[in-house]
Design a protein around this motif. Structure first.
Motif, PDB file in Angstrom:
ATOM      1  N   ASP A  73       0.853  -1.180   0.000  1.00 17.57           N
ATOM      2  CA  ASP A  73       0.000   0.000   0.000  1.00 17.57           C
ATOM      3  C   ASP A  73       0.895   1.237   0.000  1.00 17.57           C
ATOM      4  N   LYS A  74       1.029   1.884  -1.159  1.00 22.88           N
ATOM      5  CA  LYS A  74       1.917   3.039  -1.274  1.00 22.88           C
ATOM      6  C   LYS A  74       1.434   4.231  -0.456  1.00 22.88           C
ATOM      7  N   GLN A  75       0.133   4.321  -0.216  1.00 20.57           N
ATOM      8  CA  GLN A  75      -0.384   5.425   0.592  1.00 20.57           C
ATOM      9  C   GLN A  75       0.068   5.310   2.048  1.00 20.57           C
ATOM     10  N   ARG A  76       0.420   4.089   2.465  1.00 21.16           N
ATOM     11  CA  ARG A  76       0.946   3.884   3.818  1.00 21.16           C
ATOM     12  C   ARG A  76       2.469   3.756   3.793  1.00 21.16           C
ATOM     13  N   ASN A  77       3.074   4.186   2.665  1.00 28.99           N
ATOM     14  CA  ASN A  77       4.534   4.153   2.494  1.00 28.99           C
ATOM     15  C   ASN A  77       5.121   2.752   2.626  1.00 28.99           C
ATOM     16  N   GLU A  78       4.321   1.756   2.232  1.00 27.97           N
ATOM     17  CA  GLU A  78       4.843   0.392   2.231  1.00 27.97           C
ATOM     18  C   GLU A  78       5.664   0.147   0.971  1.00 27.97           C
ATOM     19  N   SER A  79       6.681  -0.675   1.087  1.00 33.03           N
ATOM     20  CA  SER A  79       7.518  -1.032  -0.047  1.00 33.03           C
ATOM     21  C   SER A  79       7.203  -2.448  -0.494  1.00 33.03           C
ATOM     22  N   GLU A  80       7.153  -2.629  -1.812  1.00 34.66           N
ATOM     23  CA  GLU A  80       6.925  -3.965  -2.356  1.00 34.66           C
ATOM     24  C   GLU A  80       8.124  -4.879  -2.118  1.00 34.66           C
ATOM     25  N   ASN A  81       9.221  -4.325  -1.604  1.00 36.99           N
ATOM     26  CA  ASN A  81      10.415  -5.127  -1.313  1.00 36.99           C
ATOM     27  C   ASN A  81      10.455  -5.636   0.128  1.00 36.99           C
ATOM     28  N   GLN A  82       9.488  -5.237   0.933  1.00 36.36           N
ATOM     29  CA  GLN A  82       9.442  -5.696   2.320  1.00 36.36           C
ATOM     30  C   GLN A  82       8.905  -7.128   2.378  1.00 36.36           C
ATOM     31  N   PRO A  83       9.612  -8.052   3.026  1.00 36.97           N
ATOM     32  CA  PRO A  83       9.145  -9.450   3.086  1.00 36.97           C
ATOM     33  C   PRO A  83       7.748  -9.590   3.678  1.00 36.97           C
ATOM     34  N   GLY A  84       7.418  -8.711   4.615  1.00 35.14           N
ATOM     35  CA  GLY A  84       6.134  -8.822   5.292  1.00 35.14           C
ATOM     36  C   GLY A  84       4.939  -8.710   4.373  1.00 35.14           C
ATOM     37  N   VAL A  85       5.049  -7.931   3.286  1.00 36.25           N
ATOM     38  CA  VAL A  85       3.889  -7.748   2.416  1.00 36.25           C
ATOM     39  C   VAL A  85       3.559  -9.047   1.663  1.00 36.25           C
ATOM     40  N   TYR A  86       4.573  -9.867   1.429  1.00 40.62           N
ATOM     41  CA  TYR A  86       4.340 -11.141   0.745  1.00 40.62           C
ATOM     42  C   TYR A  86       3.601 -12.122   1.663  1.00 40.62           C
ATOM     43  N   PHE A  87       4.038 -12.184   2.931  1.00 40.13           N
ATOM     44  CA  PHE A  87       3.366 -13.072   3.889  1.00 40.13           C
ATOM     45  C   PHE A  87       1.934 -12.610   4.137  1.00 40.13           C
ATOM     46  N   ARG A  88       1.727 -11.290   4.179  1.00 40.10           N
ATOM     47  CA  ARG A  88       0.374 -10.772   4.396  1.00 40.10           C
ATOM     48  C   ARG A  88      -0.540 -11.132   3.226  1.00 40.10           C
ATOM     49  N   ALA A  89      -0.031 -10.984   1.984  1.00 38.60           N
ATOM     50  CA  ALA A  89      -0.830 -11.337   0.811  1.00 38.60           C
ATOM     51  C   ALA A  89      -1.163 -12.823   0.797  1.00 38.60           C
ATOM     52  N   LEU A  90      -0.185 -13.645   1.175  1.00 40.87           N
ATOM     53  CA  LEU A  90      -0.427 -15.087   1.236  1.00 40.87           C
ATOM     54  C   LEU A  90      -1.499 -15.412   2.274  1.00 40.87           C
ATOM     55  N   GLY A  91      -1.423 -14.739   3.423  1.00 38.17           N
ATOM     56  CA  GLY A  91      -2.427 -14.953   4.463  1.00 38.17           C
ATOM     57  C   GLY A  91      -3.821 -14.554   4.013  1.00 38.17           C
ATOM     58  N   ARG A  92      -3.913 -13.444   3.273  1.00 42.19           N
ATOM     59  CA  ARG A  92      -5.224 -13.004   2.789  1.00 42.19           C
ATOM     60  C   ARG A  92      -5.817 -14.011   1.801  1.00 42.19           C
ATOM     61  N   LEU A  93      -4.970 -14.551   0.942  1.00 41.63           N
ATOM     62  CA  LEU A  93      -5.447 -15.553  -0.003  1.00 41.63           C
ATOM     63  C   LEU A  93      -5.948 -16.797   0.727  1.00 41.63           C
ATOM     64  N   LEU A  94      -5.215 -17.198   1.752  1.00 39.60           N
ATOM     65  CA  LEU A  94      -5.627 -18.387   2.512  1.00 39.60           C
ATOM     66  C   LEU A  94      -6.967 -18.170   3.202  1.00 39.60           C
ATOM     67  N   ARG A  95      -7.236 -16.931   3.619  1.00 43.47           N
ATOM     68  CA  ARG A  95      -8.525 -16.630   4.251  1.00 43.47           C
ATOM     69  C   ARG A  95      -9.646 -16.519   3.210  1.00 43.47           C
ATOM     70  N   LEU A  96      -9.354 -15.899   2.063  1.00 44.62           N
ATOM     71  CA  LEU A  96     -10.374 -15.700   1.033  1.00 44.62           C
ATOM     72  C   LEU A  96     -10.729 -16.995   0.311  1.00 44.62           C
ATOM     73  N   LYS A  97      -9.747 -17.876   0.152  1.00 50.29           N
ATOM     74  CA  LYS A  97      -9.919 -19.149  -0.560  1.00 50.29           C
ATOM     75  C   LYS A  97     -10.535 -18.945  -1.951  1.00 50.29           C
ATOM     76  N   PRO A  98      -9.890 -18.122  -2.800  1.00 51.48           N
ATOM     77  CA  PRO A  98     -10.440 -17.910  -4.144  1.00 51.48           C
ATOM     78  C   PRO A  98     -10.344 -19.171  -4.993  1.00 51.48           C
TER      79      PRO A  98
END
Length: 332
Positions: free
Chosen positions: A39-64
């Motif tokens: 989220d660039k509005q929150r000054n997050e970087s796409e290079n931060q490892p945490g954003v990958y784990f968070r995206a993976l967690g969201r997918l696991l919850r959404l179960k698309p």
């Protein structure tokens, strides 16, 4: 059925603009949503490892039922998600005819291995990036985001515009040199370079000073409506990219009635025809002569402008193409 489109972050590039053109929501029997890594509005970087784990967690919850990965960072998330849910349908979405680096190549390769389908923004991207054995599961997605109302341009003016990321791959140093040659014949000529700095702005400013180029401005980032309004008094879209996929800005410029002055890279030569709806820059000298002739011949300029608009009038929209492709993947 639920489909999720993974995108690294929201920005002004062609990938992001296209992704935003499909609003999160339900389309008949399909629920579609976007998921950004950072989220660039929150000054997050796409290079931060945490954003990958968070995206993976969201997918696991959404179960698309279907996950679409655009660009190599999202391919990493898709590969790991397939480890947890191997039966989920997956799509690798390619947006450029060339790889950026070795990590881009490896992650896209593994993602394509695991994907039910491979989508590409153009035929040139598909042919360059997808191995022949996988062509049976590959398709081209239209990158026409919406219908844009053209502006009638009567008397051509030596006013040039570009919009997109200020990145080395856009070849803006060559565009400035090209513009400088036009300016020798038309001292009042102007060139507006719209978009966010992606590492090139300082170099371009230095180049302008060193070569004594006049009337070049950098308005910065604008939304699409702002860009389209800005171009009302322009006549030419100037882009001398080193490489491209579909080149969405060129498509938008043509819909607006601007005559594109572009290098024939990526998908561009498939829809830009020299002397019909565009000026192709094979070499600067002959392309400059073509532009100067158009400036002296309003009727010929108007013919190219009309042809540029007509090129895209009957083409399908990105939104419709993506939703139809999603249903196809889920139905197989």
């Amino acid at each position: 059925m639920r489909a999720v489109h993974l995108v690294p972050y929201d920005a002004v590039g062609g990938v992001e603009v296209a992704a935003r053109s499909i609003a999160d929501g339900t389309y008949d029997d399909l629920t579609f949503s976007r998921l950004y890594l950072a989220d660039k509005q929150r000054n997050e970087s796409e290079n931060q490892p945490g954003v990958y784990f968070r995206a993976l967690g969201r997918l696991l919850r959404l179960k698309p039922d279907l996950v679409i990965a655009s660009l190599w960072r999202c391919c990493a998330v898709l590969v790991f998600y397939k480890l947890f849910r191997p039966r989920v349908r997956a799509v690798t979405f390619l947006h450029s005819a060339c790889t950026v680096h070795w990590l881009d190549f490896i992650l896209n390769y593994f993602s394509m291995c695991l994907s039910s389908e491979i989508w590409a923004d153009s035929l040139s991207t598909l042919n360059a990036r997808v191995p022949g054995r996988w062509h049976r599961k590959a398709r081209v997605i239209s990158f026409l985001v919406d219908r844009v109302s053209p502006v009638q341009r009567m008397t051509p003016k030596p006013r040039f515009v570009f919009w997109g990321r200020l990145h080395s791959m856009k070849g803006l140093h060559r565009a400035l040199a090209f513009f400088h040659e036009v300016q020798e014949a038309f001292p009042a000529a102007s060139f507006s370079i719209i978009g966010p700095d992606d590492g090139e702005l300082a170099f371009l400013r230095q180049l302008i000073v060193e070569r004594g180029i006049q009337n070049v401005d950098f308005p910065g980032s604008m939304d699409r409506e702002g860009i389209f309004h800005f171009t009302n008094n322009c006549s030419f879209y100037l882009q001398t990219s080193l490489d491209e996929g579909m080149a969405m800005s060129v498509v938008e410029a043509m819909q607006l009635g601007l005559v594109p002055v572009v290098t024939p890279v990526g998908e561009i030569p498939r829809y830009c025809q020299d002397g019909h709806n565009a000026v192709l820059v094979h070499d600067d000298e002959s392309a400059v002569r073509s532009v100067l002739r158009l400036l002296d011949d309003p009727e010929e300029y108007q013919r190219l402008s009309r042809n540029a608009v007509q090129t895209w009038q009957d083409k399908p929209l990105y939104r419709d193409d993506v939703l139809e492709a999603c249903r196809h993947v889920l139905a197989v």
